[in-house]
Design a protein around this motif. Structure first.
Motif, short mmCIF file in Angstrom:
data_model
loop_
_atom_site.label_atom_id
_atom_site.label_comp_id
_atom_site.label_asym_id
_atom_site.label_seq_id
_atom_site.Cartn_x
_atom_site.Cartn_y
_atom_site.Cartn_z
N LEU A 213 3.79 5.76 -2.82
CA LEU A 213 5.06 6.35 -3.25
C LEU A 213 5.12 6.47 -4.77
CD1 LEU A 213 7.52 4.54 -0.81
CD2 LEU A 213 7.02 6.99 -0.86
N GLN A 214 4.59 5.48 -5.47
CA GLN A 214 4.57 5.54 -6.94
C GLN A 214 3.69 6.69 -7.41
OE1 GLN A 214 6.44 3.73 -9.17
NE2 GLN A 214 7.46 3.10 -7.30
N VAL A 215 2.55 6.89 -6.76
CA VAL A 215 1.63 7.96 -7.15
C VAL A 215 2.27 9.32 -6.92
CG1 VAL A 215 -0.59 9.07 -6.58
CG2 VAL A 215 -0.46 6.57 -6.85
N THR A 216 2.83 9.53 -5.74
CA THR A 216 3.45 10.83 -5.45
C THR A 216 4.74 11.00 -6.25
OG1 THR A 216 4.61 9.96 -3.49
CG2 THR A 216 2.46 11.01 -3.13
N GLY A 217 5.45 9.91 -6.49
CA GLY A 217 6.70 9.98 -7.23
C GLY A 217 6.53 10.22 -8.71
N ALA A 218 5.36 9.92 -9.25
CA ALA A 218 5.12 10.12 -10.69
C ALA A 218 5.26 11.60 -11.07
CB ALA A 218 3.73 9.60 -11.06
N HIS A 219 5.00 12.49 -10.14
CA HIS A 219 5.09 13.92 -10.39
C HIS A 219 6.54 14.41 -10.41
CE1 HIS A 219 0.74 14.41 -9.96
NE2 HIS A 219 0.83 13.50 -9.01
N LEU A 220 7.48 13.54 -10.10
CA LEU A 220 8.88 13.93 -10.00
C LEU A 220 9.70 13.48 -11.20
CD1 LEU A 220 9.35 13.04 -6.22
CD2 LEU A 220 8.61 15.21 -7.24
N ILE A 221 9.05 12.89 -12.17
CA ILE A 221 9.75 12.42 -13.37
C ILE A 221 9.81 13.57 -14.37
CG2 ILE A 221 9.69 10.80 -15.30
CD1 ILE A 221 8.32 8.81 -13.35
N THR A 222 11.03 14.04 -14.61
CA THR A 222 11.27 15.12 -15.57
C THR A 222 12.48 14.74 -16.41
OG1 THR A 222 12.77 16.35 -14.12
CG2 THR A 222 10.41 16.85 -13.90
N LYS A 223 12.82 15.61 -17.37
CA LYS A 223 14.02 15.36 -18.17
C LYS A 223 15.27 15.36 -17.29
CE LYS A 223 12.40 16.99 -22.62
NZ LYS A 223 12.61 17.92 -23.73
N LEU B 201 6.14 15.07 0.32
CA LEU B 201 5.19 14.03 0.70
C LEU B 201 5.81 12.65 0.48
CD1 LEU B 201 2.36 13.24 1.63
CD2 LEU B 201 1.59 13.48 -0.74
N ASN B 202 6.49 12.48 -0.64
CA ASN B 202 7.14 11.21 -0.96
C ASN B 202 8.19 10.85 0.09
OD1 ASN B 202 9.24 9.47 -2.54
ND2 ASN B 202 7.37 9.40 -3.78
N LEU B 203 9.00 11.84 0.47
CA LEU B 203 10.04 11.57 1.48
C LEU B 203 9.41 11.29 2.84
CD1 LEU B 203 12.64 14.24 0.34
CD2 LEU B 203 12.90 11.75 0.23
N GLY B 204 8.32 11.97 3.16
CA GLY B 204 7.62 11.70 4.41
C GLY B 204 7.03 10.29 4.44
N LEU B 205 6.40 9.89 3.34
CA LEU B 205 5.86 8.53 3.24
C LEU B 205 6.98 7.49 3.31
CD1 LEU B 205 3.16 8.80 0.43
CD2 LEU B 205 2.78 8.04 2.78
N ASP B 206 8.14 7.86 2.81
CA ASP B 206 9.25 6.91 2.82
C ASP B 206 9.70 6.58 4.25
OD1 ASP B 206 10.92 5.24 1.19
OD2 ASP B 206 12.61 6.49 1.81
N TYR B 207 9.47 7.50 5.19
CA TYR B 207 9.79 7.18 6.59
C TYR B 207 8.88 6.06 7.10
CZ TYR B 207 13.29 10.76 7.42
OH TYR B 207 14.45 11.50 7.39
N GLY C 229 12.70 10.03 -11.42
CA GLY C 229 12.01 10.67 -10.30
C GLY C 229 12.85 10.72 -9.05
N ILE C 230 12.30 10.24 -7.96
CA ILE C 230 12.98 10.31 -6.66
C ILE C 230 14.27 9.49 -6.66
CG2 ILE C 230 11.84 8.41 -5.43
CD1 ILE C 230 12.25 11.88 -3.93
N LEU C 231 14.32 8.43 -7.44
CA LEU C 231 15.57 7.64 -7.53
C LEU C 231 16.70 8.47 -8.11
CD1 LEU C 231 14.43 4.09 -8.67
CD2 LEU C 231 15.50 4.72 -6.51
N LEU D 96 0.82 -1.21 0.00
CA LEU D 96 0.00 0.00 0.00
C LEU D 96 0.86 1.26 0.00
CD1 LEU D 96 -2.79 -1.05 2.53
CD2 LEU D 96 -3.00 -0.81 0.05
N VAL D 97 1.90 1.28 0.82
CA VAL D 97 2.77 2.46 0.87
C VAL D 97 3.55 2.57 -0.44
CG1 VAL D 97 4.66 3.59 2.09
CG2 VAL D 97 2.90 2.41 3.40
N MET D 98 3.97 1.44 -1.00
CA MET D 98 4.70 1.46 -2.27
C MET D 98 3.84 2.08 -3.37
SD MET D 98 6.91 -1.59 -4.10
CE MET D 98 6.48 -2.67 -2.80
N VAL D 99 2.57 1.73 -3.42
CA VAL D 99 1.66 2.33 -4.41
C VAL D 99 1.56 3.83 -4.17
CG1 VAL D 99 -0.76 2.42 -5.16
CG2 VAL D 99 0.37 0.21 -4.86
#
Length: 191
Positions: free
Chosen positions: A33-43, A78-84, A48-50, A28-31
């Protein structure tokens, strides 16, 4: 001689229930993280967060943060907070998975059992590294000028992923070994 594992305080059935709980919560948390992390994918941050975790350089990390814009920064926070939360649940799930596989091995495979117990303990080290990594990334996200933080994040991420990967590989291979040994015993001693 078998080593003691970090979940000795739970009964064997309690370990199974805890594993299921942590496994489901991890998914559930992984999903999330994927949702919040999708907004971090740029050129600038194609993964993203990776990409941010492995930037290793203040300029590169700042470029990623800038490419996200204000909304992306909120998602990154939010992604980093969820990662805790995630670091607690994945350490529990993988650690318990290693213990369950280790416990399932016969006395003939003491090496495999002890390896699983060591990997179960190591997951707490991975979680600690993940927590330090998150702190370093938050410092960058908040605009630090200290070049050390992206370096700290990268050098925490590398062993963290290695430990987590080793635990997951152990669980997969160990499960196969347990199943093969179980079928082998069944063939040797038919009911």
């Amino acid at each position: 001689m078998r080593l003691r594992h970090p979940f000795e305080w739970l009964t064997p059935s309690g370990q199974i229930r805890a594993f299921i709980f942590f496994f489901i919560l991890s998914l559930l948390v992984m999903v999330s993280l994927q949702v919040t992390g999708a907004h971090l994918i740029t050129k600038v941050s194609p993964s993203g967060i990776l990409s941010f975790e492995f930037a290793g350089d203040l300029s590169a990390a700042q470029n990623m943060v800038n490419s996200w814009g204000q909304t992306g920064r909120v998602y990154a926070g939010l992604n980093l907070g969820l990662d805790y939360l995630f670091l607690l649940v994945y350490a529990g799930a993988i650690g318990l998975g290693c213990v369950l596989v280790a416990r399932s091995n016969s006395p003939k495979t003491t090496f495999l059992a002890n390896l699983g117990i060591l990997l179960a303990w190591a997951q707490f080290g991975a979680a600690l590294l993940d927590g330090v990594e998150n702190y370093a990334l938050i410092r960058v996200l908040f605009g630090t000028e200290m070049a050390v933080w992206p370096v700290v994040a990268r050098w925490c991420a590398l062993p963290k992923f290695a430990i987590v990967g080793a635990g997951l590989i152990y669980i997969m291979i160990g499960t196969v070994v347990v199943v093969v040994l179980k079928f082998k015993r069944r063939d040797e001693y038919p009911a």
